[in-house]
Design a protein around this motif. Structure first.
Motif, short mmCIF file in Angstrom:
data_model
loop_
_atom_site.label_atom_id
_atom_site.label_comp_id
_atom_site.label_asym_id
_atom_site.label_seq_id
_atom_site.Cartn_x
_atom_site.Cartn_y
_atom_site.Cartn_z
N LEU A 155 0.64 -1.17 0.02
CA LEU A 155 0.14 0.01 0.12
C LEU A 155 0.90 1.27 -0.18
CD1 LEU A 155 -2.78 1.45 0.26
CD2 LEU A 155 -2.79 1.17 2.73
N GLY A 156 2.07 1.02 1.03
CA GLY A 156 2.90 2.70 0.82
C GLY A 156 3.21 2.70 -0.46
N TRP A 157 4.00 1.57 -1.24
CA TRP A 157 4.28 1.61 -2.57
C TRP A 157 3.40 2.31 -3.54
CZ3 TRP A 157 2.58 -1.21 -6.90
CH2 TRP A 157 3.32 -0.90 -8.09
N LEU A 158 2.24 1.71 -3.65
CA LEU A 158 1.05 2.10 -4.43
C LEU A 158 0.82 3.59 -4.06
CD1 LEU A 158 -0.98 1.50 -6.66
CD2 LEU A 158 -2.48 0.64 -4.85
N CYS A 159 0.69 4.18 -2.91
CA CYS A 159 0.58 5.33 -2.77
C CYS A 159 1.82 6.29 -3.35
CB CYS A 159 0.46 5.94 -1.36
SG CYS A 159 -1.07 5.28 -0.31
N SER A 160 2.65 5.84 -3.41
CA SER A 160 3.83 6.54 -4.04
C SER A 160 3.65 6.53 -5.64
CB SER A 160 5.40 5.83 -3.86
OG SER A 160 5.52 4.66 -4.44
N VAL A 161 3.18 5.40 -6.07
CA VAL A 161 2.87 5.17 -7.48
C VAL A 161 1.74 6.22 -7.86
CG1 VAL A 161 1.63 3.81 -9.19
CG2 VAL A 161 3.39 2.78 -7.51
N GLU A 162 0.78 6.56 -7.20
CA GLU A 162 -0.20 7.71 -7.42
C GLU A 162 0.28 8.94 -7.36
OE1 GLU A 162 -3.75 4.94 -5.09
OE2 GLU A 162 -2.93 7.02 -4.23
N GLY A 163 1.23 9.28 -6.55
CA GLY A 163 1.90 10.56 -6.46
C GLY A 163 2.96 10.66 -7.88
N ILE A 164 3.68 9.64 -7.92
CA ILE A 164 4.49 9.77 -9.33
C ILE A 164 3.51 9.90 -10.64
CG2 ILE A 164 5.98 8.44 -10.71
CD1 ILE A 164 7.35 7.22 -7.76
N THR A 165 2.45 9.25 -10.30
CA THR A 165 1.79 9.11 -11.50
C THR A 165 1.08 10.47 -12.08
OG1 THR A 165 1.25 6.79 -11.57
CG2 THR A 165 -0.41 7.84 -13.18
N LEU A 166 0.43 11.15 -10.91
CA LEU A 166 -0.10 12.22 -10.98
C LEU A 166 0.75 13.39 -11.43
CD1 LEU A 166 -2.42 12.52 -7.74
CD2 LEU A 166 -3.14 12.54 -10.16
N ASP A 167 2.16 13.36 -11.04
CA ASP A 167 3.10 14.29 -11.26
C ASP A 167 3.43 14.12 -12.75
OD1 ASP A 167 5.53 16.16 -10.60
OD2 ASP A 167 6.56 14.62 -11.43
N TRP A 168 3.60 12.94 -13.27
CA TRP A 168 4.12 12.52 -14.58
C TRP A 168 2.92 12.96 -15.58
CZ3 TRP A 168 1.75 8.07 -17.29
CH2 TRP A 168 2.18 7.82 -18.98
N VAL A 169 1.69 12.85 -15.41
CA VAL A 169 0.44 13.09 -16.36
C VAL A 169 0.41 14.62 -16.39
CG1 VAL A 169 -0.56 11.02 -16.02
CG2 VAL A 169 -1.26 12.84 -14.70
N GLY A 170 0.76 15.27 -15.26
CA GLY A 170 0.75 16.74 -15.26
C GLY A 170 1.77 17.59 -16.04
N HIS A 171 3.14 16.79 -15.94
CA HIS A 171 4.30 17.23 -16.63
C HIS A 171 4.53 16.80 -18.10
CE1 HIS A 171 4.49 18.66 -12.65
NE2 HIS A 171 4.98 19.77 -12.99
N GLN A 172 4.57 15.51 -18.34
CA GLN A 172 4.65 14.69 -19.40
C GLN A 172 6.39 14.90 -19.88
OE1 GLN A 172 2.33 12.65 -21.72
NE2 GLN A 172 1.71 12.39 -19.41
N GLU A 173 7.26 15.08 -19.00
CA GLU A 173 8.51 15.22 -19.23
C GLU A 173 9.15 13.64 -19.29
OE1 GLU A 173 10.32 17.91 -16.56
OE2 GLU A 173 8.88 19.63 -16.87
N LEU A 174 8.69 12.90 -18.89
CA LEU A 174 9.40 11.55 -18.71
C LEU A 174 8.51 10.76 -19.95
CD1 LEU A 174 10.11 11.11 -15.15
CD2 LEU A 174 11.82 11.86 -16.91
N THR A 175 9.15 9.78 -20.39
CA THR A 175 8.41 8.51 -21.24
C THR A 175 7.48 7.65 -20.36
OG1 THR A 175 10.19 6.90 -21.35
CG2 THR A 175 10.17 8.94 -23.09
N ARG A 176 6.71 7.13 -20.82
CA ARG A 176 5.78 6.05 -20.04
C ARG A 176 6.78 4.82 -19.85
NH1 ARG A 176 2.43 5.08 -23.45
NH2 ARG A 176 3.14 2.99 -24.18
N ASP A 177 7.77 4.49 -20.74
CA ASP A 177 8.41 3.52 -20.41
C ASP A 177 9.41 3.59 -19.10
OD1 ASP A 177 7.46 2.07 -22.32
OD2 ASP A 177 9.12 2.27 -24.00
N THR A 178 9.91 4.94 -19.25
CA THR A 178 10.97 5.25 -18.33
C THR A 178 10.07 5.40 -16.68
OG1 THR A 178 12.31 6.73 -19.46
CG2 THR A 178 12.54 7.20 -17.13
N VAL A 179 8.99 5.97 -16.67
CA VAL A 179 8.23 5.81 -15.23
C VAL A 179 8.00 4.51 -15.06
CG1 VAL A 179 5.98 6.61 -14.43
CG2 VAL A 179 7.21 7.98 -15.75
N CYS A 180 7.53 3.61 -15.88
CA CYS A 180 7.06 2.20 -15.67
C CYS A 180 8.51 1.52 -14.97
CB CYS A 180 6.85 1.47 -16.97
SG CYS A 180 6.29 -0.19 -16.63
#
Length: 207
Positions: A155-180
């Motif tokens: 659950l702690g990891w998943l909460c960090s996933v949510e934060g990282i994903t929100l930041d990623w979709v908000g800026h789109q500076e990294l590729t999806r493969d990199t974030v994955c």
């Protein structure tokens, strides 16, 4: 149920699904508060009474849209049962990111909890988390039932996933493969930490 009744039920289900599809597009571009029922009906090209008939209220319509979005997100997470564990986990995370990338408004609503402090949307979000934890646990361990410590760590990891994903979709500076790849590696660290505490739940080997 006779054939006529069945056809009527099928049309009703299809009409409801069509209204939800329209609503997903409307709320993707406009905030909840900015859309009145008159606006929704006008943009959907239907009588306002039809929306009330299927969903009772604007909030009921909104919640139906969120639940539909969640169903798609959860379906993406559980779509790779026939793959080896490591690849299954990678595909699950990639599917999660693809959903967030292509349905940003719905994703933000699910993760942020909806309109204000909306307990029903929070419950929907918690359901997403449980489904994701189950998908990761099954991919990593071959079973959904895991000790409380392992669940807490995931659950702690998943909460960090949510934060990282929100930041990623908000800026789109990294590729999806990199974030994955980033999320897969941090999950690996979490799984190895779980193994330290729960040796009977060994982490899958590194890819």
């Amino acid at each position: 149920m006779n054939n006529s009744q069945q056809r009527g039920t099928d049309r009703s289900v299809a009409r409801r699904a069509e209204l939800i599809s329209i609503g997903r597009k409307l709320f993707a571009d406009t905030s909840y508060d900015a859309l009145s029922m008159d606006d929704i009906a006008k943009q959907a090209g239907v009588a306002k009474g039809l929306i009330y008939y299927y969903f009772k209220s604007k909030r009921g319509y909104y919640l139906a849209i969120i639940e539909d979005s969640v169903s798609e997100l959860v379906a993406r997470a559980g779509r790779h049962d026939d793959l080896p564990p490591v690849e299954r986990v990678q595909r699950t995370i990639d599917g999660y990111l693809r959903y967030a990338e292509h349905h940003q408004a719905a994703y933000r609503t699910i993760i942020s909890g909806g309109v204000g402090f909306d307990t029903e949307v929070h419950a929907v979000r918690d359901g997403v988390r449980e489904a994701m934890i189950a998908a990761i646990a099954e991919g990593a361990y071959g079973r959904k039932e895991i000790p409380r410590l392992a669940r807490t760590a995931l659950l702690g990891w998943l909460c960090s996933v949510e934060g990282i994903t929100l930041d990623w979709v908000g800026h789109q500076e990294l590729t999806r493969d990199t974030v994955c790849e980033l999320l897969v590696r941090t999950l690996g660290d979490t799984l190895r930490t779980i193994e330290d505490f729960e040796p009977s739940f060994p982490a899958p080997p590194r890819p």
